[in-house]
Design an enzyme around this catalytic site. Structure first.
Site: not given
Length: 567
Positions: A222, A286
């Protein structure tokens, strides 16, 4: 179309024995919204385990889970309080082990989310930081600074939160006086970690090993571009839309994103994963980074394996835009020897069945409310099916977001009182946020919560129209979106499109994307018609899969993609 068709190579074929992650189709499960085993309205790991056969039958290779760690759920689990345990909402570590074992039995790899940019403010480290003095070892794990102005009453700089509002929160010291400020690029309950601290590096390397030892096949990282901040934390007042990477023309490079130091972190992590040997364990970034040449630096041979192709996700529904992003994406990925990783929807974006039902050329919304212009549901689904058919023909890996195989639209009529996204809350509703794409998915039309769980309870309300999209309404139904995805994944695997070479097919107009994939030494024509007039396939073609019906005389109509063999 001209009489003579020619091809121009865009991308060379990968090796026939390429590692699984170079061509895998990976399905994202948002655990809160996939399947609820106990009727509390929240999806859980036993619910996931009970329905994994759906993924086997669909034909995907792996599954990625959004966070299921211990968390106060301020940001739906992306505020982690304990990286080595399961939140009781979702089950236990034993439930996680059982789920991984069942997935492996079904031939599915398992990827879990890792959230290294920030923790929850309820993490033991942050609680220790609050109880400790400025300058202490405990505070140095996070980004604490003295405030500016008289009495330190102003934030240390002018950075904002991605979710709206200030990016800093002031703490009250142990003696009750106003104290230092801590940085949170997201919610105030998500303090940013200090990646200049060796303890932080050691902790996350330990977390990686904890999950690798439990059989996990990889990690989606993330906010992978956000760990390192520019030294000195300089002011940055340029307008920035973090989640789409767009900068105002002439704006300087943001000091909180895509700093060089992140690559040292991922080189260290890659060594750890490589140390586990076969089968390959992977890292997927990401990273909302532009241009593509900078994005692919995250997937150099000694760093990560995949990074989401957000340029493709955000591309307008125009043939020229799609051709350009496919060409530039493959060229950039090829420059570092990595696969491109295609994606059309995820838990942070309006589902593409709704997004593509909006007027072409407009900037994509961050959520849609009942007061906003509504997507054309029929048009959006037709384009979504065509877009997915195009995506799954492209070489490399691809991610599928739960429910897109059903053609699910966003929930666009959700009353404000149900919305939980921190973006909606922190902007007082000016930004609608991501709740619309996170609604529990439908399994059975005539069951409580459309079969999501044994009760009517759902943590977000399901639109009434979701019953039409339920799995039981589509299984075995010719022409359904679910059966289209099953056909696409079957043919993709049979013809080895994920490792194929790709060439552009000349002879079609500007409103057509025409490609040839050469997987397994076979030529597969991929033709997407975005124009107003139907177009003909080359003479002697045999249709393998089509996103929608052809015309009575065998032409490809508007907003339709076809895979075919040619004579």
């Amino acid at each position: 179309m001209t009489d003579t068709l020619s091809t121009d190579l865009v991308h060379p074929a990968d090796s026939a024995d390429a590692a699984w992650w170079r061509h895998a189709v990976i399905y994202q499960i948002y655990p809160r919204s996939w399947a609820d085993s106990d009727g509390d309205g929240v999806g859980d790991l036993p619910g996931v385990t009970a329905r994994l056969e759906h993924l086997r039958d669909l034909g995907v290779d792996a599954v990625w889970f959004s966070p299921f760690y211990t968390s106060p759920q301020a940001d739906a689990g992306y505020d982690v309080a304990d990286y080595r345990d399961i939140d009781r909402l979702f089950g236990t570590l034993e439930d996680a082990d059982a789920m991984v074992a069942r997935a492996h039995e079904l031939g599915l790899k398992v990827i879990v989310d890792l959230v290294p940019n920030h923790t929850s403010d309820e993490h033991v480290w942050f609680q220790e930081a609050l109880a400790s003095a400025p300058g202490s070892r405990e505070r140095n794990r996070y980004i604490f600074r003295d405030g500016r102005g008289p009495g330190g009453d102003e934030p240390p700089n002018d950075w904002h939160s991605v979710f709206g509002g200030a990016g800093w929160t002031r703490v009250t010291e142990a003696d009750g006086t106003p104290g230092q400020w801590y940085l949170h690029l997201f919610d105030s309950k998500q303090p940013d970690l200090n990646w200049d601290n060796d303890e932080v590096h050691a902790e996350f390397e330990s977390i990686l090993r904890f999950w690798l030892d439990r059989g996990i096949d990889g990690f989606r990282v993330d906010v992978a571009h956000g760990l390192i901040k520019e030294p000195g934390l300089p002011d940055y007042d340029a307008e920035l839309h973090i989640l789409d990477g767009e900068l105002k023309p002439g704006a300087p490079k943001p000091p909180m994103w895509d700093q060089e130091g992140v690559h040292e972190v991922y080189r260290a992590w890659r060594k750890i994963l490589d140390g586990y040997g076969e089968p390959d364990r992977i890292l997927c970034a990401e990273a909302w980074v532009r241009p593509q040449e900078r994005a692919v630096r995250y997937v150099r041979p000694d760093e990560m394996h995949q990074t989401f192709n957000f340029d493709f996700l955000q591309s307008q529904w125009r043939a020229a835009d799609l051709r350009a992003v496919i060409d530039t994406s493959l060229a950039a990925a090829d420059s570092v020897g990595a696969p491109s990783t295609w994606v059309l929807s995820n838990h942070d974006t309006v589902r593409h069945a709704s997004r593509l039902g909006l007027p072409v050329g407009e900037r994509r919304p961050n959520g849609i409310s009942a007061a906003d212009p509504q997507p054309d549901r029929e048009l959006g689904l037709r384009r979504a099916r065509a877009a997915s058919t195009l995506m799954l023909a492209l070489p490399g890996s691809a991610y599928v977001y739960q429910g897109e195989e059903l053609g699910l639209p966003d929930s666009t009529d959700m009353p404000a009182e149900f919305r939980q996204d921190p973006t909606f809350i922190r902007t007082q509703g000016k930004e609608i946020g991501r709740d619309g794409c996170r609604v529990p998915i439908p399994w059975v039309k005539d069951a409580p919560s459309f079969g999501f769980g044994p009760s009517d309870a759902t943590w977000l309300p399901q639109p009434a129209v979701y019953g039409e999209y339920a799995v039981d309404q589509q299984v075995g139904v010719e022409g359904s979106t679910l059966e289209l995805y099953r056909d696409l994944l079957r043919v993709r695997r049979e013809r080895e499109l994920g490792t194929g070479g790709l060439a552009e097919l000349a002879g079609y107009g500007d409103d057509v994307v025409a490609l040839v994939n050469t997987g397994q030494g076979q030529s597969t024509l991929v033709l997407a018609n975005l124009g107003t007039e139907p177009v003909a396939l080359p003479e002697g073609s045999t249709v393998l899969v089509a996103s929608g019906p052809l015309t009575d005389d065998g032409l490809v109509p508007l907003d339709t993609t076809v895979w075919a063999t040619t004579a």
